[in-house]
Motif scaffolding. Structure first.
Motif, PDB file in Angstrom:
ATOM      1  N   LEU A  20     -22.946  75.550  74.520  1.00 55.43           N
ATOM      2  CA  LEU A  20     -22.916  76.065  73.149  1.00 55.43           C
ATOM      3  C   LEU A  20     -21.641  75.643  72.433  1.00 55.43           C
ATOM      4  O   LEU A  20     -21.665  75.247  71.266  1.00 55.43           O
ATOM      5  CB  LEU A  20     -23.033  77.592  73.157  1.00 55.43           C
ATOM      6  N   ASP A  24     -22.142  73.235  69.170  1.00 58.27           N
ATOM      7  CA  ASP A  24     -22.015  73.920  67.879  1.00 58.27           C
ATOM      8  C   ASP A  24     -20.658  73.609  67.258  1.00 58.27           C
ATOM      9  O   ASP A  24     -19.616  73.982  67.797  1.00 58.27           O
ATOM     10  CB  ASP A  24     -22.185  75.425  68.061  1.00 58.27           C
ATOM     11  N   ALA A 272     -24.262  81.197  67.776  1.00 58.12           N
ATOM     12  CA  ALA A 272     -24.496  79.842  68.281  1.00 58.12           C
ATOM     13  C   ALA A 272     -25.707  79.799  69.207  1.00 58.12           C
ATOM     14  O   ALA A 272     -26.495  78.849  69.180  1.00 58.12           O
ATOM     15  CB  ALA A 272     -23.253  79.337  69.020  1.00 58.12           C
ATOM     16  N   CYS A 276     -29.089  77.675  68.571  1.00 59.08           N
ATOM     17  CA  CYS A 276     -29.548  76.731  69.593  1.00 59.08           C
ATOM     18  C   CYS A 276     -30.990  77.010  69.986  1.00 59.08           C
ATOM     19  O   CYS A 276     -31.802  76.084  70.124  1.00 59.08           O
ATOM     20  CB  CYS A 276     -28.634  76.825  70.812  1.00 59.08           C
TER      21      CYS A 276
END
Length: 286
Positions: A20, A24, A272, A276
């Protein structure tokens, strides 16, 4: 099966945090870079002990070579010592962000962040190498059975048939420095943060500041509590069963709790994760 389930969950959780942060762009900050290094250390810490322990249990061949024992000690102390200093770096990051928000890009630049990270790995590796080499330099002419589920320096040295008092005193001093120096930096940082938060007039700002730091404080309490209990107790107060329980806690359970604490208590990480998952769902529909 319970330990393997915990380890697989830990590996998945820490790998997800790293993924992540890498994917991100909103998490491309020094704070989350340090968090990704913490997750990497936790993944390596679990991988150092549990696979060997599980293989020994399943095959019944509970043996390890001197070289393998030295490798385990090296990685355990490298990752444990590195995590001590990394938590101190994360505390400084929170101090710079909350006490000097306008100067944060200068106080916590990417260059400084990378230097701090490399220093954490280097100091941990230096401690691990010294203690691994010193532990294996003693003659082990008696019983070669370690009353533990992995090689740990304090437990291994008890089997030596030579005077280890000098090494044990040096190891004690080294562990005190490796634990208490970063801990003093952490306490100083959070003392200044607490003073700054108490001077805030806005109740909402206080809540946000406490929420930002509470995850880090929880991780520090878990990690340092177990490490101090293991490495800083006098020899006369040591118990093999207590060592096993505490070692299992900081090598197996703490790496599992870290990603849970940061993901549950951190809205940016949860955001995040939601983004995702949304991208993955969109791709599956396409």
């Amino acid at each position: 099966m319970m330990i393997l389930s915990i380890v697989l969950t830990s590996l998945f959780g820490n790998a997800l945090v790293i993924l992540l942060i890498h994917r991100d762009r909103r998490l491309h900050t020094p704070m989350y870079f340090l968090l990704s290094q913490l997750s990497l250390m936790d993944m390596m810490l679990v991988s150092t002990t549990v696979p060997k322990m599980a293989a020994d249990y399943l095959t019944g061949n509970k043996a390890i070579s001197p070289a393998g024992c030295g490798v385990q000690i090296f990685f355990l102390l490298t990752l444990g010592g590195g995590e001590c200093f990394l938590l101190a770096a994360m505390a400084y990051d929170r101090y710079a962000a909350l006490c000097h928000p306008l100067r944060y890009p200068m106080l916590m630049s990417w260059q400084l962040c990378l230097r701090m990270t490399m220093s954490c790995w280097f100091l941990g590796a230096a401690d691990g190498l010294l203690q691994a080499v010193a532990s294996l330099s003693f003659p082990y002419c008696g019983a070669h059975e370690i009353d533990h589920f992995f090689c740990e320096a304090p437990v291994l040295v008890r089997l030596a048939c030579a005077d280890t008092s000098v090494f044990e005193n040096a190891m004690y001093i080294c562990c005190v420095l490796m634990l208490l120096v970063p801990l003093s930096l952490i306490l100083s940082s959070y003392g200044l943060i607490l003073a700054a938060v108490l001077h805030m007039r806005s109740t909402e700002a206080r809540k946000k500041a406490f929420a930002t730091c509470s995850s880090h404080v929880a991780v520090i309490g878990l990690f340092y509590g177990a490490a101090i209990f293991t490495y800083m107790r006098p020899k006369s107060h040591r118990s093999t069963n207590h060592d096993k329980v505490v070692s299992a806690f900081y090598t197996v359970f703490t790496p599992l709790l870290n990603p849970l604490i940061y993901s549950v208590r951190n809205s940016e990480v949860k955001g995040a994760l939601i983004r995702c998952m949304g991208r993955c769902v969109a791709l599956s529909h396409e």
